[in-house]
Scaffold this motif. Structure first.
Motif, mmCIF file in Angstrom:
data_model
loop_
_atom_site.group_PDB
_atom_site.id
_atom_site.type_symbol
_atom_site.label_atom_id
_atom_site.label_comp_id
_atom_site.label_asym_id
_atom_site.label_seq_id
_atom_site.Cartn_x
_atom_site.Cartn_y
_atom_site.Cartn_z
ATOM 1 N N GLU A 336 38.788 -30.382 -8.787
ATOM 2 C CA GLU A 336 38.276 -30.337 -9.435
ATOM 3 C C GLU A 336 36.740 -29.592 -9.477
ATOM 4 O O GLU A 336 36.821 -28.889 -10.517
ATOM 5 C CB GLU A 336 38.161 -31.983 -10.719
ATOM 6 N N LEU A 337 36.376 -29.609 -8.886
ATOM 7 C CA LEU A 337 34.978 -29.241 -8.862
ATOM 8 C C LEU A 337 35.288 -27.211 -8.306
ATOM 9 O O LEU A 337 34.978 -27.423 -8.500
ATOM 10 C CB LEU A 337 34.383 -29.998 -7.030
ATOM 11 N N ALA A 338 36.488 -27.622 -7.244
ATOM 12 C CA ALA A 338 36.788 -26.134 -7.279
ATOM 13 C C ALA A 338 36.771 -25.186 -8.941
ATOM 14 O O ALA A 338 36.514 -24.396 -9.053
ATOM 15 C CB ALA A 338 38.026 -25.923 -6.339
ATOM 16 N N ARG A 339 37.632 -26.320 -9.556
ATOM 17 C CA ARG A 339 37.686 -25.249 -11.458
ATOM 18 C C ARG A 339 36.593 -25.437 -11.630
ATOM 19 O O ARG A 339 36.047 -24.444 -12.103
ATOM 20 C CB ARG A 339 38.816 -26.801 -11.787
ATOM 21 N N ILE A 340 35.431 -26.367 -11.781
ATOM 22 C CA ILE A 340 34.526 -26.543 -12.324
ATOM 23 C C ILE A 340 33.277 -25.214 -12.062
ATOM 24 O O ILE A 340 32.754 -24.196 -12.928
ATOM 25 C CB ILE A 340 34.037 -27.326 -12.435
ATOM 26 N N VAL A 341 33.572 -25.480 -10.431
ATOM 27 C CA VAL A 341 32.249 -23.982 -9.740
ATOM 28 C C VAL A 341 33.394 -23.212 -10.777
ATOM 29 O O VAL A 341 32.299 -21.469 -10.622
ATOM 30 C CB VAL A 341 32.451 -23.830 -8.572
ATOM 31 N N ALA A 342 34.637 -22.677 -10.315
ATOM 32 C CA ALA A 342 34.565 -21.455 -10.718
ATOM 33 C C ALA A 342 34.131 -21.172 -12.519
ATOM 34 O O ALA A 342 34.279 -19.338 -12.195
ATOM 35 C CB ALA A 342 35.928 -21.261 -10.800
ATOM 36 N N ARG A 343 34.725 -21.902 -13.100
ATOM 37 C CA ARG A 343 34.582 -21.404 -14.340
ATOM 38 C C ARG A 343 33.010 -21.789 -14.952
ATOM 39 O O ARG A 343 32.428 -20.518 -15.410
ATOM 40 C CB ARG A 343 35.165 -22.710 -15.762
ATOM 41 N N ARG A 344 32.175 -21.874 -13.878
ATOM 42 C CA ARG A 344 30.468 -21.853 -14.224
ATOM 43 C C ARG A 344 30.578 -20.435 -14.316
ATOM 44 O O ARG A 344 29.072 -20.257 -14.326
ATOM 45 C CB ARG A 344 30.189 -23.442 -13.846
ATOM 46 N N ALA A 345 30.215 -19.891 -12.448
ATOM 47 C CA ALA A 345 30.273 -18.901 -11.744
ATOM 48 C C ALA A 345 30.338 -17.699 -13.027
ATOM 49 O O ALA A 345 29.241 -16.630 -12.603
ATOM 50 C CB ALA A 345 30.593 -18.568 -10.347
ATOM 51 N N VAL A 346 31.438 -18.449 -13.723
ATOM 52 C CA VAL A 346 31.464 -16.703 -14.362
ATOM 53 C C VAL A 346 30.140 -16.325 -15.056
ATOM 54 O O VAL A 346 30.002 -15.430 -15.305
ATOM 55 C CB VAL A 346 32.505 -17.149 -15.839
ATOM 56 N N ARG A 347 29.199 -17.471 -15.501
ATOM 57 C CA ARG A 347 28.051 -17.252 -16.149
ATOM 58 C C ARG A 347 27.232 -17.504 -15.143
ATOM 59 O O ARG A 347 25.746 -17.286 -15.216
ATOM 60 C CB ARG A 347 27.998 -17.789 -17.430
ATOM 61 N N ASP A 348 26.906 -18.021 -13.963
ATOM 62 C CA ASP A 348 26.252 -18.131 -12.930
ATOM 63 C C ASP A 348 26.476 -17.665 -11.614
ATOM 64 O O ASP A 348 27.103 -18.631 -10.731
ATOM 65 C CB ASP A 348 25.951 -20.065 -12.759
ATOM 66 N N PRO A 349 26.087 -16.505 -11.273
ATOM 67 C CA PRO A 349 27.044 -16.120 -9.817
ATOM 68 C C PRO A 349 26.501 -16.400 -8.862
ATOM 69 O O PRO A 349 26.692 -16.109 -7.571
ATOM 70 C CB PRO A 349 26.718 -14.545 -10.503
ATOM 71 N N ARG A 350 24.745 -17.127 -9.221
ATOM 72 C CA ARG A 350 24.514 -18.500 -7.451
ATOM 73 C C ARG A 350 25.429 -19.794 -7.383
ATOM 74 O O ARG A 350 24.102 -19.531 -6.387
ATOM 75 C CB ARG A 350 23.234 -17.552 -7.548
ATOM 76 N N LEU A 351 25.932 -19.743 -8.109
ATOM 77 C CA LEU A 351 26.702 -21.041 -8.470
ATOM 78 C C LEU A 351 27.941 -20.322 -7.605
ATOM 79 O O LEU A 351 29.032 -19.775 -7.474
ATOM 80 C CB LEU A 351 27.153 -21.532 -9.416
ATOM 81 N N ARG A 352 28.195 -21.987 -6.092
ATOM 82 C CA ARG A 352 28.826 -21.475 -5.232
ATOM 83 C C ARG A 352 29.690 -22.510 -4.815
ATOM 84 O O ARG A 352 28.602 -23.490 -5.474
ATOM 85 C CB ARG A 352 28.558 -20.440 -3.835
ATOM 86 N N TYR A 353 31.159 -22.624 -3.988
ATOM 87 C CA TYR A 353 31.590 -23.904 -4.200
ATOM 88 C C TYR A 353 31.683 -23.909 -2.421
ATOM 89 O O TYR A 353 32.862 -22.431 -1.967
ATOM 90 C CB TYR A 353 33.064 -23.350 -4.895
ATOM 91 N N LEU A 354 32.415 -24.902 -1.354
ATOM 92 C CA LEU A 354 32.334 -24.959 -0.612
ATOM 93 C C LEU A 354 32.958 -26.111 -0.239
ATOM 94 O O LEU A 354 32.966 -27.628 -0.906
ATOM 95 C CB LEU A 354 31.094 -24.804 0.867
ATOM 96 N N ASP A 355 34.425 -25.809 0.409
ATOM 97 C CA ASP A 355 35.313 -27.075 0.889
ATOM 98 C C ASP A 355 34.859 -27.690 2.144
ATOM 99 O O ASP A 355 34.668 -27.481 2.888
ATOM 100 C CB ASP A 355 36.641 -26.268 0.879
ATOM 101 N N GLY A 356 34.245 -28.820 1.710
ATOM 102 C CA GLY A 356 33.944 -29.613 2.934
ATOM 103 C C GLY A 356 34.916 -29.577 4.308
ATOM 104 O O GLY A 356 34.223 -29.938 5.084
#
Length: 406
Positions: A336-356
């Protein structure tokens, strides 16, 4: 800054101590400084945030000064810190080691020690009760320092709250200058607070910060990474250049919310941070590997059989079948975190995701298992710090302006 010359210390007659009041100007990594009857108590959440939650676990965690350090400039050859630590005792569990204070001189390690005495908090995990008993202050001394102007850092214990009674030196002190390093604001669970790290500069965030050349503000809160709105507002209002949030394990092991609540809560948490930091690199980190909760919901609970044998271990008490009704597991959270970040990053290019699991995964667990099934040991903290620094702070890393994410 006011100073007061004291009489000679009978244990160290060669030193004429100067007492300097401990104030916010000498502390880094704290969001609030509370005046107490004995001195000052650093807090990692502001007073207004603490007033919005009566949870005893959160109160204990945020008052443990992970990442908080006394920082000053002086010619002193001797430094003494009078403090009142709070020692934790868990009924039936092995004794906990004393909290560690670490001295750095001009950025290099120069000594470590503990403060004896202090208050005692006795916790019975089988009944959920705790008893607090006051005790006397103790003193930590560092001597034989070079008598030249230098920057001093005293890192306070990451897992032991400490009231600071007096800072004493044999030469005047002044606040250390700002060296202009980027400020990294991080929020996470007990793993981010430091769990079983070897000392305050060996927690994975502190070690990563030292490798990355950044100034750490650590809001790792044992048991308290629960998407609380007041934590998001505290982060919104804290000056920072780089921000990361490590989300998941506490939500699973407390069984606090279902997937329906989790998704909008993550969005709201990130929205609030962005109100104060609209363009800062913002990294969402999912949980490290924790086999008991990969596919089994919480809550987690102490293993009473192990506790009776003097060992602290945790177990998951949920049923994997409950995922169908929206209960969270670590794999559900990661997806769910990966999905949320991918969706938000379209408008927020400095938002990233890292798998723990890029910090601690299956191969790491085989080599360095979690001693109590939840918390990394000292060697694992060091490994996680090295990996995070390489992934986040090197050119093109996920917390750099030119980073591409993962």
């Amino acid at each position: 800054m006011s100073h007061q010359v004291e009489a000679m210390d009978p244990e160290h007659p060669e030193h004429h101590w100067i007492t300097t009041p401990v104030t916010a100007a000498l502390l880094r990594g704290a969001l609030d400084v509370e005046r107490t009857a004995r001195g000052v108590l650093p807090h990692r959440l502001p007073g207004w945030a603490r007033a919005q939650c009566a949870d005893a676990q959160l109160a204990m965690a945020e008052a443990q000064p992970s990442g908080v350090r006394l920082v000053f400039r002086t010619r002193a050859t001797a430094v003494a810190l009078d403090a009142v630590p709070t020692k934790r005792v868990y009924v039936g569990a092995p004794p906990r080691p004393d909290g560690v204070y670490e001295l750095y001189v001009d950025g290099r390690p120069a000594g470590r020690g503990s403060v004896t005495g202090g208050d005692t908090l006795t916790v019975d995990m089988t009944t959920g009760t705790a008893e607090h008993r006051p005790g006397p202050p103790g003193t930590l001394r560092f001597t034989g320092l070079p008598g030249v102007p230098k920057d001093i850092e005293i890192w306070l214990p990451h897992n032991e709250s400490t009231e600071l009674v007096a800072l004493r030196t044999d030469a005047p002190v002044e606040p250390a200058p700002d060296r202009g390093r980027p400020v990294w604001l991080h929020h996470g669970s007990s793993i981010s607070q430091g769990s079983d790290a070897a000392g305050p500069t060996s927690t994975w965030p502190a070690y990563a910060a030292s490798l990355g050349g950044v100034e750490l503000v650590n809001l790792g809160l044992a048991g308290g990474a629960l998407l609380d709105p007041f934590t998001a507002r505290a982060m919104r209002d804290t000056p920072a250049d780089l921000i990361s949030v490590k989300i998941g394990v506490n939500l699973v092991n407390t069984d606090l919310m279902r997937l329906r609540a989790f998704t909008p809560a993550v969005h709201g948490f990130l929205d609030t941070i962005r109100e104060g930091h609209p363009t800062a690199p913002l990294l969402v980190v999912s949980p490290i590997l924790c086999p008991i909760h990969e596919d089994t919901p919480g809550p987690s609970a102490p293993d009473l059989t192990a506790l009776a044998e003097g060992r602290l271990r945790f177990r998951a008490t949920g049923d994997p079948a409950e995922r169908a009704s929206g209960k969270l597991t670590l794999n559900v959270v990661r997806d769910e975190l990966a999905r949320i970040v991918a969706r938000r990053a379209v408008r927020d290019p400095r938002l990233r995701y890292l798998d723990g699991r890029d910090l601690y995964g299956e191969a790491d667990f085989a080599e360095l298992p979690l001693p109590d099934q939840l918390h990394p040991d000292a060697a694992t903290h060091r490994r996680m710090g090295e990996r995070f620094a390489a992934l986040a702070f090197t050119p093109g890393g996920v917390l750099t302006a030119d980073g591409t994410g993962s």
